[in-house]
Scaffold this motif. Structure first.
Motif, PDB file in Angstrom:
ATOM      1  N   MET A  41       0.818  -1.204   0.000  1.00  0.00           N
ATOM      2  CA  MET A  41       0.000   0.000   0.000  1.00  0.00           C
ATOM      3  C   MET A  41       0.857   1.263   0.000  1.00  0.00           C
ATOM      4  O   MET A  41       0.577   2.223  -0.747  1.00  0.00           O
ATOM      5  CB  MET A  41      -0.909  -0.015   1.238  1.00  0.00           C
ATOM      6  CG  MET A  41      -1.945   1.084   1.250  1.00  0.00           C
ATOM      7  SD  MET A  41      -3.189   0.794  -0.030  1.00  0.00           S
ATOM      8  CE  MET A  41      -4.231   2.219   0.221  1.00  0.00           C
ATOM      9  N   ALA A  54      -7.735  -0.704  -2.489  1.00  0.00           N
ATOM     10  CA  ALA A  54      -7.105  -1.323  -1.322  1.00  0.00           C
ATOM     11  C   ALA A  54      -7.672  -2.714  -1.053  1.00  0.00           C
ATOM     12  O   ALA A  54      -6.978  -3.572  -0.490  1.00  0.00           O
ATOM     13  CB  ALA A  54      -7.286  -0.429  -0.102  1.00  0.00           C
ATOM     14  N   VAL A  60      -4.095  -0.370   6.087  1.00  0.00           N
ATOM     15  CA  VAL A  60      -4.333  -0.247   4.644  1.00  0.00           C
ATOM     16  C   VAL A  60      -5.515   0.676   4.372  1.00  0.00           C
ATOM     17  O   VAL A  60      -5.458   1.552   3.503  1.00  0.00           O
ATOM     18  CB  VAL A  60      -4.551  -1.641   4.016  1.00  0.00           C
ATOM     19  CG1 VAL A  60      -5.101  -1.530   2.597  1.00  0.00           C
ATOM     20  CG2 VAL A  60      -3.240  -2.434   4.023  1.00  0.00           C
TER      21      VAL A  60
END
Length: 201
Positions: free
Chosen positions: A19, A160, A70
């Motif tokens: 990420m 994500a 995240v």
């Protein structure tokens, strides 16, 4: 914003590193080898009292759950397009797959990993593995159907949620043989420039 990622290859810290790279953020890496008891050092116990990975220090504060990290990064970094806004219809799918990753997919996958590859024979409960594999296959079936007509899970766009799901799928590539859609999906994710390959120095 100062970011320090406490990391070891093959752990859930890979999600966070992926990420951070997708967002092109500057961050430091501090490698913690849990198998060498480095997590028991007083300095790391002050960071993560459960002696696990990852941990992300954001200035003077620490987050310790990979899914929460995240999601926070996806929603908090200016210019990020990796999470739909809460007022968008796609947000429902985003939230669903973020939770699906840790509850429905990772749970049986971790049981398979723990009792099949990590624990010594005297501690492993091998009888758990077939039941966990059945649960994992059910989750894979759901994902295969969800990706039938789109490249990514949320509105056909990378998000994500794909990081959360893709990280787990890479644990057992052999389990994807009956799922051509998931094989292509994982290959697509692994072709992204930010996909984890080796630790940042």
């Amino acid at each position: 914003m100062e970011l320090i990622l406490y990391y070891s290859p093959g752990t859930r810290a890979e999600r966070v590193r992926w990420m951070l790279c997708e967002l092109d953020l500057d961050y430091q890496v501090k490698t913690i080898d849990l198998f060498k008891a480095e997590g028991q050092r007083p300095d790391y116990l002050a960071v993560h009292p459960l002696v696990q990975l990852p941990a992300l220090k954001i200035n003077s504060e620490v987050m310790i759950e990979s899914g929460a990290i995240v999601q926070w990064l996806a929603e908090s970094v200016p210019g990020s397009e990796l999470a739909p806004a809460t007022d968008q219809p796609a947000r429902r799918a985003f939230d669903q797959w973020m939770y699906f990753a840790v509850a429905s997919l990772e749970d049986p996958a971790w049981e398979m990993m723990l009792h099949g590859k990590i624990l010594p024979d005297e501690q492993a409960v091998k009888a758990i593995i077939p039941f966990a594999a059945q649960r994992y296959a059910k989750a894979l079936n759901v994902l295969e159907r969800a990706l039938r007509d789109q490249d990514y899970l949320v509105d056909g766009r990378f998000s994500a949620a794909d990081i959360m799901i893709g990280y787990i799928l890479a644990w057992f590539p052999e389990q994807l043989v009956p799922y051509p859609g998931l094989q292509k999906y994982l290959a697509r994710l692994q072709q992204r420039p930010a996909y984890p390959s080796k630790p940042k120095e």
